[in-house]
Design a protein around this motif. Structure first.
Motif, short mmCIF file in Angstrom:
data_model
loop_
_atom_site.label_atom_id
_atom_site.label_comp_id
_atom_site.label_asym_id
_atom_site.label_seq_id
_atom_site.Cartn_x
_atom_site.Cartn_y
_atom_site.Cartn_z
N ASP A 156 -31.59 -24.88 100.58
CA ASP A 156 -31.92 -26.37 100.97
C ASP A 156 -30.51 -27.04 101.63
O ASP A 156 -29.49 -26.17 101.74
CB ASP A 156 -32.04 -27.27 99.95
CG ASP A 156 -32.77 -28.43 100.25
OD1 ASP A 156 -33.00 -28.66 101.31
OD2 ASP A 156 -32.82 -29.41 99.21
N ASP A 157 -30.67 -28.20 102.18
CA ASP A 157 -29.41 -28.86 102.65
C ASP A 157 -28.84 -27.99 103.90
O ASP A 157 -27.62 -28.19 103.98
CB ASP A 157 -28.46 -29.19 101.64
CG ASP A 157 -27.69 -30.30 101.86
OD1 ASP A 157 -27.97 -31.30 102.95
OD2 ASP A 157 -26.42 -30.33 101.55
N TRP A 158 -29.78 -27.48 104.82
CA TRP A 158 -28.85 -26.90 106.00
C TRP A 158 -29.94 -27.34 107.20
O TRP A 158 -30.44 -26.54 107.82
CB TRP A 158 -29.22 -25.35 105.78
CG TRP A 158 -28.65 -24.44 106.98
CD1 TRP A 158 -27.55 -24.65 107.80
CD2 TRP A 158 -28.97 -23.08 107.42
NE1 TRP A 158 -27.24 -23.90 108.68
CE2 TRP A 158 -28.22 -22.97 108.42
CE3 TRP A 158 -30.27 -22.31 107.07
CZ2 TRP A 158 -28.52 -21.69 109.16
CZ3 TRP A 158 -30.44 -21.17 107.75
CH2 TRP A 158 -29.73 -20.84 108.89
N ALA A 159 -29.79 -28.67 107.38
CA ALA A 159 -30.71 -29.29 108.57
C ALA A 159 -30.03 -28.80 110.04
O ALA A 159 -28.82 -28.92 110.09
CB ALA A 159 -30.73 -30.74 108.26
N PRO A 160 -30.95 -28.61 110.79
CA PRO A 160 -32.39 -28.66 110.57
C PRO A 160 -33.11 -27.36 110.38
O PRO A 160 -34.25 -27.36 110.56
CB PRO A 160 -32.44 -29.09 112.32
CG PRO A 160 -31.51 -28.34 112.98
CD PRO A 160 -30.23 -28.26 112.19
N PHE A 161 -32.22 -26.57 110.02
CA PHE A 161 -32.70 -25.20 109.94
C PHE A 161 -33.85 -25.06 108.66
O PHE A 161 -34.82 -24.42 108.33
CB PHE A 161 -31.66 -24.12 109.84
CG PHE A 161 -30.80 -24.11 111.15
CD1 PHE A 161 -31.63 -23.57 112.40
CD2 PHE A 161 -29.61 -24.64 111.10
CE1 PHE A 161 -30.72 -23.50 113.35
CE2 PHE A 161 -29.03 -24.73 112.21
CZ PHE A 161 -29.34 -24.16 113.21
N ALA A 162 -33.07 -25.46 107.61
CA ALA A 162 -33.80 -25.40 106.11
C ALA A 162 -33.31 -26.67 105.43
O ALA A 162 -32.21 -27.03 105.11
CB ALA A 162 -33.40 -24.27 105.53
N ASP A 163 -34.59 -27.58 105.03
CA ASP A 163 -34.19 -28.79 104.26
C ASP A 163 -35.55 -29.21 103.81
O ASP A 163 -36.55 -29.51 104.38
CB ASP A 163 -33.63 -29.86 105.20
CG ASP A 163 -33.03 -31.15 104.43
OD1 ASP A 163 -33.92 -31.58 103.63
OD2 ASP A 163 -32.01 -31.42 104.91
N GLU A 164 -35.57 -29.24 102.56
CA GLU A 164 -36.92 -29.77 101.93
C GLU A 164 -37.56 -31.02 102.20
O GLU A 164 -38.69 -31.42 102.20
CB GLU A 164 -36.76 -29.63 100.22
CG GLU A 164 -36.62 -28.39 99.79
CD GLU A 164 -36.93 -28.16 98.14
OE1 GLU A 164 -37.85 -27.89 97.68
OE2 GLU A 164 -35.84 -28.32 97.62
#
Length: 366
Positions: A122-130
């Protein structure tokens, strides 16, 4: 033929020829712009969109850009519209809706196959973010790929924030089948001493075709002695921050290893940026999208932290499966089939641009 299919092409040479006739001098969203002497993608992005996050322009013109800071005058760039579409093209949402409708009748077989278990952090915007639509770019691309290219595979996506555990523990132990969004070194390049993480990536995993090309920037305080470094050797003596569990092979390739530099690896990217602000690190290095998102979250004043205008790396993200998984190659092949079809149909670009639009909207609102 296969090489051409795998290229992240958005604008062909013939398309650029057509666009050149309608190119404009102003740097405005949803237009075709002719590069002037001294332009960089960052300066164009600031003029057109009010943000230094130039990755959307890079995505739309990938085949014609090798260095975002060294553009040839006269190059015609398509500046995406605010909804992510290209000038005079369908909107991203229209493309996605059309592809969903076209594949609505895709039937699964009667043979039971276990769902593919995919994991990301999580918390890797925009790649991975709930908190983002579909869990962010990597999750959306992977889920869609498993419904394209003749696929119709059940799957699940879980978020495990301990990124370092994905490759070292979760995939080797079989807790998950595929981890979404990892950079892969050039494993044919043995001109430098591989670190442990680089060796692991090159020897233990089967990986998909490139999923996304990212610009990795180097960010410092505006007044830092490293802000205008023009060679990687100029970073010697610096403390460089990159999040724990992340790749370092790009730094290894250019000699940014101990004792030339000191490496700082906290748990989160926010901690990295904070380290630059409080002076415990000189340079932070990660994607330009992520940097823009973090700076907005932290409320950092414009111009306080700047991207080095001379140095960057362009790296490709892939999906990883561990070779100990008996179905690793099958899962990679399924994802590759879907990704190739998505490139050809335009759905890949539509999902990417729609996700970046969402991330940019959130950045501006912050």
């Amino acid at each position: 033929m296969l090489k051409n299919k795998l290229k992240s092409a958005v604008l062909s040479a013939s398309t650029l020829t057509v666009l050149s006739a309608g190119a404009v001098a102003a740097q405005e969203a949803c237009t075709n712009y002719s590069v002037s002497d001294g332009d960089t993608l960052a300066t164009i992005s600031i003029a057109a969109y009010g943000t230094s996050n130039y990755q959307p322009i890079f995505n739309a013109n990938r085949d014609n850009i090798t260095n975002p800071n060294n553009l040839k005058p006269g190059l015609i760039l398509a500046l995406p519209c605010n909804d992510g579409s290209l000038p005079n093209g369908q909107s991203a949402r229209e493309v996605i809706a059309n592809e969903e409708a076209r594949n609505a009748d895709n039937q699964s077989t009667n043979i039971y196959e276990a769902p593919i278990r995919m994991v990301l952090g999580d918390d890797w915007a925009p790649f991975a973010d709930e908190s983002m639509n579909g869990g962010g770019m990597m999750a959306r691309l992977a889920s869609t790929a498993l419904r394209r290219g003749g696929n119709n595979r059940e799957h699940s996506i879980s978020f495990v924030d301990d990124w370092a555990s994905h490759l070292s523990t979760l995939l080797p132990l079989g807790a998950f089948d595929v981890s979404l969004g990892w950079y892969m070194p050039d494993c044919s390049n043995k001109s430098y001493e591989w670190g442990e993480n680089t060796t692991m990536r090159c020897t233990e995993f089967d990986v998909t075709v490139p999923v996304y090309d990212s610009v990795i920037g180097f960010f410092t305080l505006a007044e830092s002695e490293y802000a205008n470094a023009q060679s990687f050797e100029d970073f010697h003596g610096a403390t460089i921050c990159r999040t724990e569990g992340w790749f370092t092979f790009d730094l290894e390739q250019v000699g940014l290893v101990s004792p030339n530099i000191s490496m700082m690896q906290p748990r989160t990217s926010v901690e990295c940026m904070d380290a630059v602000l409080n002076g415990t690190a000189d340079v932070v290095s990660f994607e330009v999208e992520l940097a823009a998102d973090i700076l907005a979250q932290m409320g950092v004043a414009s111009g306080e932290i700047v991207e080095n205008a001379y140095l960057n790396n362009i790296l490709s993200l892939h999906f990883f499966a561990h070779k100990s998984n008996p179905h690793a190659r099958k899962y990679v092949a399924l994802l590759n089939r879907g990704l190739i079809e998505m490139r050809e149909s335009g759905e890949w670009y539509a999902i990417v641009s729609d996700t970046l639009r969402e991330a940019n909207k959130r950045t501006i609102s912050n």
